[in-house]
Design an enzyme around this catalytic site. Structure first.
Site, PDB file in Angstrom:
ATOM      1  N   GLU A  76      99.228  11.272 113.488  1.00 31.80           N
ATOM      2  CA  GLU A  76      99.864  11.601 114.758  1.00 31.80           C
ATOM      3  C   GLU A  76      99.478  13.005 115.252  1.00 31.80           C
ATOM      4  O   GLU A  76      99.250  13.200 116.427  1.00 31.80           O
ATOM      5  CB  GLU A  76     101.395  11.501 114.594  1.00 31.80           C
ATOM      6  N   ASP A  77      99.369  13.941 114.339  1.00 25.94           N
ATOM      7  CA  ASP A  77      99.273  15.345 114.764  1.00 25.94           C
ATOM      8  C   ASP A  77      97.934  16.025 114.501  1.00 25.94           C
ATOM      9  O   ASP A  77      97.769  17.191 114.850  1.00 25.94           O
ATOM     10  CB  ASP A  77     100.358  16.182 114.056  1.00 25.94           C
TER      11      ASP A  77
END
Ligand code: MN
Length: 712
Positions: A76-77
């Site tokens: 996600e990051d």
């Protein structure tokens, strides 16, 4: 921050077989992926996944779960991809990371608390592997532990609210009480800081006043149990959590002073027999508070919680709560499903009937493939449901297989009745599309839309089906009524009589109808013929019967005049009225209707060969004509084409039809020889004129040998 060797050592301490290499690689991979990212606290971002992995290790979870904790935010990051993770760590860890990533993208968009239960179910349904949920809970716990560093107050409150409404109850549902208490207390501190500090201060005051009351009562209980024959019973006491005290104050609307039982004591013994033994000792030593005894050993809670609960007036005349359970039950109560990894390693302790649930899980784990294991650890209770969002973020729970039409009816009957289309996650998709968890559905409505009979084939909810059926029944009745009335009027004329409802009313009972409307409907449905009705109303003289019947040939000759015609305007195809599949009538064709019992009327072209079969039943014939509405609708014309078997010829056929605005809805090769194809083509056209133009254009095409309209 926990160092790499410490984490590995912690995992090794409860699982000597743990894959050290995987943990080391995950640690390094995550550190590199998060690189110089920082958290709001100013700590390196990497400290977060490490702490999450540490929490999972404290829960004694397997290597894959701990590695997932390390990797859970990389997709996600950071620039890391799921494929990358799969290549490096294998499909199991990749699947777990993917599951956590998907859960993290979910956000409760609406703050209506009635949505919380559905949202919890959605989270459960999406946690196909229980470990996904465990990692997510550990992630949330660490985020709550560091919530104070988030600068935006609104964001802090939203996260705390979500924790209180969604994640703490989820932890409780899977039996993780310690996790639940921690999450709740952290959220309480954010949401109601004043309430929490006053409850905490009050507890401190009582503690100071009573001295070390918990320790004194613990000692007293231990002595009583030893005297009663249970020297090994372990007693522990605690004040209840500030949040549970506060909630009780609210729920029972009592001030703190009157809140009697703010202390809870727990007795741990070796087996079930000792539990009841201990209960007997306690109950004979102290006064029992009525209504507080609960036996969750003989009747466990749905999440498999087992324990005896009771309330007594304790040694210092304080009301105290008591829980009595075995040490094994306690482990499960504290760790919930996580306990099963523990028991996997100490299999000797999984004996006894109380471990049926754990044993089943362990059994599946040991005797089946990874795939089957996932299949079984799915939280089955919600696998038969699907959850979708409205554009405003309201969550709608539907049975699996539900479509946008079900969704529309679930939101509101009116929206269901008038829905014409659906945008799923922003894309316009067919109404029959199956919804999946987390879909956002926007229903497009139109005032002019009415429920379509075809919807019934794909809806799965009872509400949608009932509404559609009710609508069709009402519509159908109205259509049969109009049709039946026209048929009866025509029958009157054929008998040479003026139409009037009065003679009909006189024979209603004989025809088994309650009202004249019912009578028309019966005729429209074909359950009664017009002739039967007239003959009942005006019984014919025995001999003159035949003369009064208009012979078929004459009836057909007369049908050229429009004044006798039944308008077929407004009828929905497939219900009271059908277009015959043999001749495919089109607006512009001269047509005739044939009444069929229970099916209404079938429309044929006047020159259709099939009509021969009805020559002996003149009462079934009715005159019909096209209405202007009908001319605007789409109809299917059928033609038979013979075409030379050469490359590209089929292409010219379809191109020619397309150029004339015809849309081919079906195409079937009926005969194929060395030199020619015979092809049947169904073309959607507006009317006869358009089909004639298409036929003319085809005849003008050199490669096409012959074109005929299909006739019966
Ligand atoms: Mn995280």
């Amino acid at each position: 921050m926990m160092r790499q060797p410490d984490l590995v050592e912690l995992v090794k301490s409860y699982d000597p077989a743990a894959d050290e290499a995987v943990l080391n690689r995950a640690y390094v991979y995550s550190m590199k992926a998060h690189g110089a990212q920082l958290r709001e606290s100013g700590d390196p971002y990497f400290s977060h996944p490490v702490e999450v992995a540490g929490l999972l290790a404290q829960m004694k979870l397997d290597t894959a779960s701990v590695a997932t904790g390390l990797l859970h935010d990389t997709v996600e990051d950071t620039v890391a991809t799921l494929d990358d993770i799969e290549i490096r760590f294998g499909p199991e860890i990749a699947r777990l990371v993917d599951g956590v990533t998907k859960l993290s993208r979910l956000e409760l968009q609406s703050d209506q608390s009635k949505q919380a239960e559905n949202f919890r179910k959605l989270v459960l349904a999406m946690s196909e592997d229980i470990r996904v949920l465990l990692v997510k809970l550990a992630d949330r716990l660490h985020n709550m532990q560091t919530l104070r560093f988030v600068k935006n107050e609104e964001k802090r409150r939203r996260i705390a609210r979500e924790t209180m409404d969604i994640y703490a109850p989820l932890a409780e549902r899977i039996g993780m009480h310690r996790m639940k208490d921690q999450l709740e207390d952290l959220a309480f501190a954010e949401l109601y800081p004043d309430a929490r500090s006053s409850v905490t201060a009050r507890l401190g005051f009582l503690r100071a006043k009573g001295g070390d009351i918990v320790a004194r009562i613990t000692g007293e209980l231990t002595r009583k149990l030893a005297e009663g024959g249970l020297p090994d019973a372990a007693v522990s006491g605690r004040e209840k959590s500030a949040y549970s005290i506060w909630r009780k104050m609210q729920r029972k609307d009592v001030p703190f002073e009157q809140l009697a039982d703010i202390m809870a004591f727990r007795v741990l013994v070796d087996d079930v027999g000792q539990c009841y033994h201990a209960l007997g000792v306690i109950h004979s030593a102290y006064h029992v508070v009525p209504g507080r005894f609960k036996d969750y050993i003989s009747t466990p809670k749905p999440n498999n919680y087992r324990s005896l609960h009771t309330g007594v007036l304790g040694p210092e005349r304080q009301r105290i709560e008591m829980q009595i359970r075995t040490r094994d039950m306690h482990e499960i109560a504290e760790l919930g499903v996580a306990a099963h990894w523990l028991y996997k390693q100490e299999s000797g302790r999984t004996d006894g009937p109380q471990y049926r649930w754990l044993r089943e899980l362990v059994d599946i784990l040991e005797h089946s493939s990874a795939e089957e294991f996932l299949e079984h650890t799915k939280l089955e209770m919600f696998q038969d449901q699907v959850f979708a969002f409205t554009p405003k973020g309201e969550l709608i729970a539907l049975p699996r297989g539900a479509t946008p039409v079900d969704f529309a009816y679930a939101v509101h009957s009116q929206i269901g009745d008038t829905c014409v289309g659906a945008k799923i996650n922003g894309r316009l998709l067919p109404l029959r599309t199956e919804l999946v968890n987390g879909d956002q559905v926007e229903i497009v409505t139109s005032k002019n839309q009415t429920p379509s009979p075809t919807w019934e084939r794909f809806v799965v909810t009872g509400k949608a089906r009932a509404r559609i059926r009710r609508y069709i029944r009402t519509q159908q009745r109205a259509q049969y009524l109009d049709l039946g009335k026209a048929i009866v009027q025509k029958a009157f004329r054929q008998e040479g009589r003026d139409f009037s409802e009065r003679p009909l009313q006189a024979v209603l009972t004989r025809l088994n109808c309650a009202t004249t409307e019912d009578l028309y409907v019966a005729v429209g449905e074909g359950n009664l013929t017009g002739r039967e009705v007239v003959n009942t109303a005006f019984p014919p003289e025995p001999d003159s019967d035949k003369d009064k019947v208009v012979p078929l040939s004459r009836a057909r000759r007369r049908s050229g005049g429009k004044e006798n015609a039944v308008s077929i305007r407004g009828l929905i195809p497939g219900m009271a009225l059908h277009f015959a599949g043999c001749c495919h009538p089109l607006p512009g064709d001269r047509i005739v209707g044939i009444v069929t019992t229970g099916k209404g009327v079938t429309i044929h072209t006047i020159d259709c060969d099939t009509l021969e079969t009805f020559n002996d039943e003149p009462e079934r014939w009715i005159d019909v004509a096209w209405s202007s509405d009908e001319a605007e609708a789409i109809h299917v014309g059928r033609i038979n084409v013979t075409i030379a078997n050469e490359p590209g010829n089929l292409g010219s056929l379809t191109t020619t039809i397309g150029k004339q605005g015809g849309n081919i809805s079906n195409l079937k090769i009926t005969n194929r020889s060395q030199d020619f194809f015979e092809i049947m083509v169904d073309i959607e056209v507006g009317d006869l004129k358009q089909l004639s133009t298409i036929i003319a254009a085809l005849r003008a095409t050199p490669v096409i040998n012959s074109v005929e309209r299909a006739r019966g």
